[in-house]
Design a protein around this motif. Structure first.
Motif, mmCIF file in Angstrom:
data_model
loop_
_atom_site.group_PDB
_atom_site.id
_atom_site.type_symbol
_atom_site.label_atom_id
_atom_site.label_comp_id
_atom_site.label_asym_id
_atom_site.label_seq_id
_atom_site.Cartn_x
_atom_site.Cartn_y
_atom_site.Cartn_z
ATOM 1 N N UNK A 155 0.823 -1.206 0.000
ATOM 2 C CA UNK A 155 0.000 0.000 0.000
ATOM 3 C C UNK A 155 0.861 1.261 0.000
ATOM 4 N N UNK A 156 1.995 1.225 0.690
ATOM 5 C CA UNK A 156 2.873 2.396 0.716
ATOM 6 C C UNK A 156 3.411 2.714 -0.670
ATOM 7 N N UNK A 157 3.706 1.668 -1.445
ATOM 8 C CA UNK A 157 4.176 1.903 -2.812
ATOM 9 C C UNK A 157 3.056 2.458 -3.686
ATOM 10 N N UNK A 158 1.862 1.940 -3.500
ATOM 11 C CA UNK A 158 0.714 2.460 -4.242
ATOM 12 C C UNK A 158 0.469 3.919 -3.860
ATOM 13 N N UNK A 159 0.558 4.210 -2.573
ATOM 14 C CA UNK A 159 0.356 5.587 -2.104
ATOM 15 C C UNK A 159 1.411 6.523 -2.683
ATOM 16 N N UNK A 160 2.654 6.076 -2.702
ATOM 17 C CA UNK A 160 3.729 6.887 -3.272
ATOM 18 C C UNK A 160 3.508 7.115 -4.762
ATOM 19 N N UNK A 161 3.052 6.081 -5.455
ATOM 20 C CA UNK A 161 2.782 6.209 -6.886
ATOM 21 C C UNK A 161 1.675 7.221 -7.151
ATOM 22 N N UNK A 162 0.617 7.159 -6.354
ATOM 23 C CA UNK A 162 -0.489 8.098 -6.548
ATOM 24 C C UNK A 162 -0.072 9.527 -6.199
ATOM 25 N N UNK A 163 0.776 9.685 -5.205
ATOM 26 C CA UNK A 163 1.252 11.025 -4.858
ATOM 27 C C UNK A 163 2.121 11.603 -5.971
ATOM 28 N N UNK A 164 2.933 10.742 -6.595
ATOM 29 C CA UNK A 164 3.764 11.205 -7.715
ATOM 30 C C UNK A 164 2.872 11.671 -8.867
ATOM 31 N N UNK A 165 1.847 10.884 -9.202
ATOM 32 C CA UNK A 165 0.924 11.279 -10.265
ATOM 33 C C UNK A 165 0.219 12.584 -9.903
ATOM 34 N N UNK A 166 -0.139 12.725 -8.639
ATOM 35 C CA UNK A 166 -0.879 13.901 -8.183
ATOM 36 C C UNK A 166 -0.048 15.174 -8.324
ATOM 37 N N UNK A 167 1.201 15.116 -7.906
ATOM 38 C CA UNK A 167 2.003 16.342 -7.873
ATOM 39 C C UNK A 167 2.705 16.650 -9.185
ATOM 40 N N UNK A 168 2.649 15.735 -10.142
ATOM 41 C CA UNK A 168 3.317 15.985 -11.419
ATOM 42 C C UNK A 168 2.347 16.416 -12.516
ATOM 43 N N UNK A 169 1.062 16.421 -12.233
ATOM 44 C CA UNK A 169 0.085 16.881 -13.222
ATOM 45 C C UNK A 169 -0.035 18.403 -13.165
ATOM 46 N N UNK A 170 0.104 19.052 -14.297
ATOM 47 C CA UNK A 170 0.035 20.510 -14.356
ATOM 48 C C UNK A 170 -1.339 21.012 -13.938
#
Length: 302
Positions: A40-55
């Motif tokens: 779950x921590x890896x999934x959470x990190x992945x979603x946070x990366x997608x969240x903060x990299x979208x313009x």
């Protein structure tokens, strides 16, 4: 003899293959080649990366901060003008007294209505865009159980909404303090009421973002999800107020957008819910669509 040779060759080959399969499969439990999947921590990190990299996400977050600080400054100026008018106009003084409490303390949260609209829409887009762009196939291929990915997105959007609202409210307060000072009004950002308003409004906006994400999951369409959110928080309260009848007067209290007033009031306002009732109603408005969204996300095709 040649016939015997030709017949025996594939037999030996088949036997070898069968034995190889048996020896390779012996002692190996079924599904041993399939790993447990990402934590779950890896999934959470992945979603946070997608969240903060979208313009688009960054633009909405920045817009929320600008709107909240701007409305805080504008509200400080308007409150100061109102206080000046009350000093010389008895009617304005009566209106100011009727409002009750310290008017200055509510100035930093003046932009909450716009913050809930922007961050609620962000919640819708966070999930609906997964389906409109086809990204959901990749997301759920990496996380076949789907629910961990949904919960990770929910955590990201709720925490981001809470933190951004809290920081923007505090900055709006800092900007408002010198403006209010010019009119002889004092705003103590460290008072218990100021801290309460900051925390409760931040939690409220996080709840709206969660509702928006649930709507995005259920409807799978950005425009439809945002319009449903607007209807729920902005149109329904007005409609319930205009429609005559005791039922609508009573039902209006239970709309999600009307739960914030009892939660932030200094004293209980007549004809509104108690604090604990408002908290339960808001929690139900979050829990029911989120649970329904998870159930349908698990059952429906991507």
């Amino acid at each position: 003899m040649s016939s015997t040779t030709l017949d025996s060759t594939p037999s030996r080959r088949g036997a070898h293959t069968a034995n190889g399969a048996d020896s390779g499969g012996a002692g190996r439990p079924a599904g041993a080649g399939i790993g447990p999947g990402p934590t779950f921590l890896r999934v959470l990190n992945s979603e946070f990366i997608k969240f903060r990299t979208l313009l688009s996400t960054l633009i909405l977050l920045a817009s929320t901060a600008v709107v909240m600080v701007g409305f805080g400054a504008l509200s400080a100026w308007g409150t100061g003008q109102f206080a000046d008018a009350a000093a010389s106009d008895p009617q304005a003084a009566e209106a100011m007294a009727a409002q009750g409490g310290d008017l200055a303390v509510t100035v930093p949260t003046s932009g909450i209505a716009f913050a809930q609209l922007i961050l609620g829409s962000l919640g819708v887009l966070l999930m609906s865009s997964e389906f409109t762009t086809g990204m959901a196939r990749s997301t759920f291929a990496a996380v076949p159980k789907r629910i961990p990915a949904f919960i990770a997105k929910l955590v990201v959007v709720m925490v981001s909404a809470f933190v951004l609202t809290a920081v923007s409210t505090y900055v709006a307060g800092l900007v408002s303090v010198p403006i209010l000072d010019n009119y002889g009004l004092k705003l103590d950002l460290g008072s218990s009421q100021s801290v309460k308003l900051l925390l409760v409004n931040s939690a409220y906006v996080a709840a709206v973002a969660a509702i928006g994400m649930a709507l995005g999951t259920l409807i799978r369409n950005s425009a439809g999800g945002i319009m449903s959110l607007v209807g729920m928080f902005f149109v329904a309260p007005i409609a319930f107020q205009l429609i005559p009848g005791d039922f609508f007067v009573e039902a209006r209290k239970y709309l999600p957008g009307n739960t914030i007033n009892p939660l932030t009031a200094v004293e209980h306002v007549p004809d509104t819910l108690e604090v604990w009732q408002a908290a339960l109603v808001l929690g139900a408005w979050v829990l029911v669509p989120v649970v329904l969204a998870m159930v349908l996300l698990k059952k429906r095709d991507v």
